[in-house]
Design an enzyme around this catalytic site. Structure first.
Site, PDB file in Angstrom:
ATOM      1  N   ALA A 148      28.920   7.904   9.827  1.00 17.94           N
ATOM      2  CA  ALA A 148      30.360   8.130   9.969  1.00 17.94           C
ATOM      3  C   ALA A 148      30.654   9.624   9.894  1.00 17.94           C
ATOM      4  CB  ALA A 148      31.123   7.383   8.883  1.00 17.94           C
TER       5      ALA A 148
ATOM      6  N   LYS B 110      23.244   2.020  14.945  1.00 23.28           N
ATOM      7  CA  LYS B 110      23.913   2.926  15.890  1.00 23.28           C
ATOM      8  C   LYS B 110      22.974   3.925  16.551  1.00 23.28           C
ATOM      9  CE  LYS B 110      28.511   2.855  13.778  1.00 23.28           C
ATOM     10  NZ  LYS B 110      29.605   3.682  13.270  1.00 23.28           N
TER      11      LYS B 110
ATOM     12  N   ASP C  50      33.928   6.110  17.741  1.00 23.79           N
ATOM     13  CA  ASP C  50      34.253   6.602  16.392  1.00 23.79           C
ATOM     14  C   ASP C  50      34.834   8.014  16.480  1.00 23.79           C
ATOM     15  OD1 ASP C  50      33.402   4.363  14.941  1.00 23.79           O
ATOM     16  OD2 ASP C  50      31.339   5.083  14.846  1.00 23.79           O
TER      17      ASP C  50
ATOM     18  N   VAL D  89      37.889   8.202   5.537  1.00 19.67           N
ATOM     19  CA  VAL D  89      37.268   7.334   6.545  1.00 19.67           C
ATOM     20  C   VAL D  89      37.245   5.881   6.065  1.00 19.67           C
ATOM     21  CG1 VAL D  89      35.099   6.838   7.759  1.00 19.67           C
ATOM     22  CG2 VAL D  89      35.913   9.177   7.593  1.00 19.67           C
TER      23      VAL D  89
END
Length: 291
Positions: free
Chosen positions: A138, A74, A110, A228
């Site tokens: 995350a 990412k 996200d 999450v």
């Protein structure tokens, strides 16, 4: 004019069990579109995460419309893109790439996915003092989302103190001084005694990492708990919190709503996010039953 046939994919490591293909292809079917969602697993290909740039270029050249990007690519993908949406730029992470007129543009769904899930699942949750466990990829996304939702202050607790400190610094630059702080795990008890809620953003509770991310006695009825992890949908943390009467939010909403936002970016069509959430709940439940 939107077309009616799309080719998209997911680049990441160990992504065989991903629910993304089923979510995207199912929504496309309902809309009368042809959408093929391919998994591009760097583990299977035997290439390092740094190969993400070559894979993005290859996908663009092969006529893909876009890509989702997941761990561990990412952040590595950013230098290979032509432009970034503001949210992806602020976060320093991309989970969706759209090919437009030969250009590769990075987005992060996200953040919007967690924000939409939280607003739907915990609409009245107080947000004065939030404790977040986990400051990785995350964690960065959900911390941005939590502050965007109006949290006054978020305290980040991570096993790597320097990672929590770096994320807190970046959040304070984005949202204003004093909105975020880092704390060591040994301060959890003191922090949670005065918190409104907990956001959990570590792998603990996933099928491969069972258990609780904090001592159960630190939970109390007045806290809300947002998770999450979505495989399983009911983690040990959520089960324990619900038994105490805490308001809870599972990780399914974030997973479904980030997919819905990516679908919109890929196709230009409005997804039925509630239907995608129902799909995810069904798929994750079926997966849970098999393991």
């Amino acid at each position: 004019m939107p077309k009616d046939s799309y080719l998209v994919g997911l680049i990441g490591s160990g992504i065989g069990p991903s629910l993304s293909p089923a979510l995207h292809e199912g929504e496309a079917d309902r809309q009368g579109l042809r959408l093929l969602y391919r998994l591009i697993d760097i583990e299977t290909l035997g290439v390092p995460p740094e190969a993400v740039g070559e894979l993005v270029r290859a996908a663009r050249d092969l006529g893909f419309d876009g890509l989702n990007i997941t761990h561990p690519c990412k952040q590595l993908v950013i230098e290979h893109l032509d432009a970034l949406a503001p949210q992806a730029e602020a976060l320093g992470a991309v989970n969706t790439v759209v090919f437009e007129d030969g250009r590769a543009v990075g987005h992060n769904t996200d953040v919007t996915g967690f924000a939409a899930s939280f607003a739907r699942g915990l609409p009245d949750a107080p947000l004065e003092r939030v404790v977040q466990l986990g400051a990785g990829g995350a964690g960065a996304a959900v911390a941005h989302a939590t502050l965007t939702l109006g949290a006054e202050r978020i305290t980040l607790v991570d096993a790597l103190p320097e990672r929590a400190a770096a994320l807190a610094d970046s959040l304070n630059r984005a949202f204003g001084p004093g909105r975020a702080a880092a704390a060591s795990p040994d301060r959890q008890a003191e922090l949670l005694a005065h918190a409104d809620g907990i956001v959990h953003a570590t792998p603990t509770g996933m099928a491969a990492h069972p258990g609780l991310p904090l001592p159960a006695e630190l939970l109390r009825p007045g806290l809300w708990v947002a998770e999450v992890v979505y495989r399983p949908l009911e983690t040990e943390l959520l089960r324990t919190a619900r038994a105490l009467g805490c308001a809870t939010l599972d990780g399914g909403g974030m997973a479904a709503f980030q997919a819905a936002d990516a679908f919109r970016l890929f196709t230009g069509r409005e997804p039925d996010a509630a239907r995608m959430l129902a799909d995810l709940t069904e798929l994750a439940g079926a997966v849970g039953a098999r393991h």
